[in-house]
Design a protein around this motif. Sequence first.
Motif, short mmCIF file in Angstrom:
data_model
loop_
_atom_site.label_atom_id
_atom_site.label_comp_id
_atom_site.label_asym_id
_atom_site.label_seq_id
_atom_site.Cartn_x
_atom_site.Cartn_y
_atom_site.Cartn_z
N ASN A 69 0.83 -1.21 0.00
CA ASN A 69 0.00 0.00 0.00
C ASN A 69 0.86 1.26 0.00
O ASN A 69 0.59 2.22 -0.74
CB ASN A 69 -0.94 0.01 1.21
N GLU A 114 -8.22 5.94 3.47
CA GLU A 114 -9.26 5.79 4.49
C GLU A 114 -10.13 4.56 4.24
O GLU A 114 -10.76 4.04 5.15
CB GLU A 114 -10.14 7.05 4.53
N HIS A 115 -10.20 4.13 2.99
CA HIS A 115 -11.04 2.98 2.63
C HIS A 115 -10.28 1.66 2.68
O HIS A 115 -10.86 0.59 2.46
CB HIS A 115 -11.62 3.16 1.22
N VAL A 116 -8.96 1.72 2.95
CA VAL A 116 -8.13 0.52 2.93
C VAL A 116 -8.41 -0.35 4.16
O VAL A 116 -8.48 0.15 5.29
CB VAL A 116 -6.63 0.89 2.85
N LYS A 117 -8.59 -1.65 3.93
CA LYS A 117 -8.77 -2.65 4.99
C LYS A 117 -7.91 -3.86 4.63
O LYS A 117 -7.44 -3.97 3.49
CB LYS A 117 -10.25 -3.06 5.10
N PRO A 118 -7.74 -4.81 5.54
CA PRO A 118 -6.93 -5.99 5.22
C PRO A 118 -7.40 -6.72 3.96
O PRO A 118 -6.59 -7.23 3.18
CB PRO A 118 -7.07 -6.87 6.46
N ASP A 119 -8.74 -6.80 3.77
CA ASP A 119 -9.25 -7.48 2.59
C ASP A 119 -9.63 -6.51 1.46
O ASP A 119 -10.25 -6.90 0.47
CB ASP A 119 -10.48 -8.34 2.96
N ASN A 120 -9.26 -5.24 1.64
CA ASN A 120 -9.55 -4.24 0.61
C ASN A 120 -8.36 -3.29 0.49
O ASN A 120 -8.42 -2.13 0.90
CB ASN A 120 -10.83 -3.45 0.97
N PRO A 121 -7.26 -3.76 -0.11
CA PRO A 121 -6.03 -2.96 -0.18
C PRO A 121 -6.18 -1.76 -1.11
O PRO A 121 -7.18 -1.62 -1.81
CB PRO A 121 -5.00 -3.95 -0.71
N ASN A 179 -7.18 -2.25 -4.79
CA ASN A 179 -8.63 -2.50 -4.92
C ASN A 179 -9.41 -1.19 -4.87
O ASN A 179 -10.31 -0.95 -5.68
CB ASN A 179 -9.10 -3.39 -3.76
N VAL A 180 -9.09 -0.38 -3.88
CA VAL A 180 -9.80 0.90 -3.68
C VAL A 180 -9.68 1.77 -4.92
O VAL A 180 -10.66 2.36 -5.39
CB VAL A 180 -9.25 1.64 -2.44
N SER A 224 -10.64 -8.20 -5.25
CA SER A 224 -12.01 -8.11 -5.75
C SER A 224 -12.21 -9.02 -6.96
O SER A 224 -13.26 -9.66 -7.10
CB SER A 224 -12.35 -6.66 -6.12
#
Length: 563
Positions: free
Chosen positions: A4, A27-34, A37-38, A130
């Motif tokens: 990231n 701000e939208h980054v999560k472990p399953d949404n790098p 993806n965002v 995704s």
Amino acid sequence: MDVNDYLAKKLIDERRFAQKQINAFLEHVKPDNPLANVLVDQGAVGEDEALQFLSEYYGLPSVNLNHYKIDKALLEIVNRSFAMKNHILPLFKVRNTLMLAMYNPSEIHLLDEVRIKTGMGVDPVVALPSSIKKAIDRSYGISETVTGVIDTIKDEKIGITQLDKDQELANINLEAGDDEPIVKLVNLFISQAVRERASDIHINPEEKELRVRNRVDGILHEIATPPKKFEPAIVSRIKVLANLDIAEKRKPQDGRIKMRTENKTIDIRVSTFPTIYGENVVMRILDSASVLYGLDEIGMLPDALGLFEKLIKRPYGIILVTGPTGSGKTTTLYSALETINSIDKNILTLEDPVEYNLRLIRQAQVNPKAEFTFATGLRAILRQDPDIIMVGEIRDLETAEIAVEAALTGHLVLSTLHTNDSLGTIIRLVDMGIERFLIASSVIGVVAQRLIRKICTHCKESYVPAPESLREIGMDPSKVTQFYRGRGCQQCFNTGYSGRIGIYEVLEVTPQLSEAILKDVGAVELQKIAQEEGLRLLRTDGMEKVKSGITTIEEVLRVTKEG
């Protein structure tokens, strides 16, 4: 530097985005949404470009999973739950080495686990999380998951009382369901249907098995066959959610379910019907978040669209939209209302049920149990000072008479009727008991329609049809060069079609046609007069869409009769 941070720095160094913009993405980054993806989800970069960044970071090839069809044998080696949990997908095998799509190839422990689990060597390639999830859904479908849930149900007799829960807004999700296996199973059926854009779920009892089918783009596809012994529990679970009587199995029942799945609220109409092998259940899915189409998006050709827009802007009269169940009549009516909706008009609707919420429009839903029917509701609407009235369906003589009365007293009335074509609507009104002079003076237009499947854009190819097919639709084979069809791919579940569009027969009741109606002229003669005045029949309209490469000859022949 993790992936990231690498990607954020690269985009800033290349002056693609400012630090403030990158922070907003992060701000939208999560472990399953790098971050990759965002960026793709928000349209900041294309999928291929994001894959290129990841390929550079990991020093490995990347893969766009939209182009892959996975061998079923590999799906048995790496099961769905393991693939979904770890964001991986087996692609193909070369000798004893498995090519594995994954987002984070640096997870050495996961690569070791796959080697041990499969007994093969593993070569990783990079893909977006995704894309992996979508490819898992396409490749595994629901069958493997249903099998997994069924395997957890040990007891021959499943307690129905354990299922009496979640009667309010249910939050269903394919991966994170209730611990109760039957609850999971029903949730899976609904989740899969939503993902496939299905309009209906059919639970069909047979002598020795239970068949589950989804209707996608108008065609039924089998998705699972749970054992017959699970039928009472599955049907009871659906009844509980729809607030129906679990004990009543001898007569039909109707109910509704409101659920949340895939981050949207779904309304489901439930209908049960007793058969010799058990209760048949059909669930109609109404997505309240569906896009409301403009009139220019539903598939009307320019001349038909111009005529329909002229009709709906008339100050009074009846306009009827006709066709079988599931032919898109309600969508056409909503699109018409949106076109003529304005602050200076009082528009009221009477529906069963309300499928879209429209601004500035007062919408009501019939409730037969409270004696609020189309007929009683329509009488009440006339006391609400309406300019335009939309009635969901004219089902009986009383409703038809009130609609005619409303049209003759200065109101524009839009409604639906179940007939096969535009001229058949006139005959149907006569058969219902409406006097011909009232029909001739109140009905100003009729739209007959069907929905046809569109060719999948991912596997569209050109071809030359067989001469027999061309002759069947009245075309000269010697003058045809090529048409189009779908080859079949993962995107369209190997059907060659994806999505639907309308074909239309737009009839204006002209003075000449009104005179013919008064003279008790039959349907054939009425059609002849209408065609002389420019009426384009459904099949002709469909063939225009074939020539434009939107659909196929076979699809038009499937839904239309020779005219």
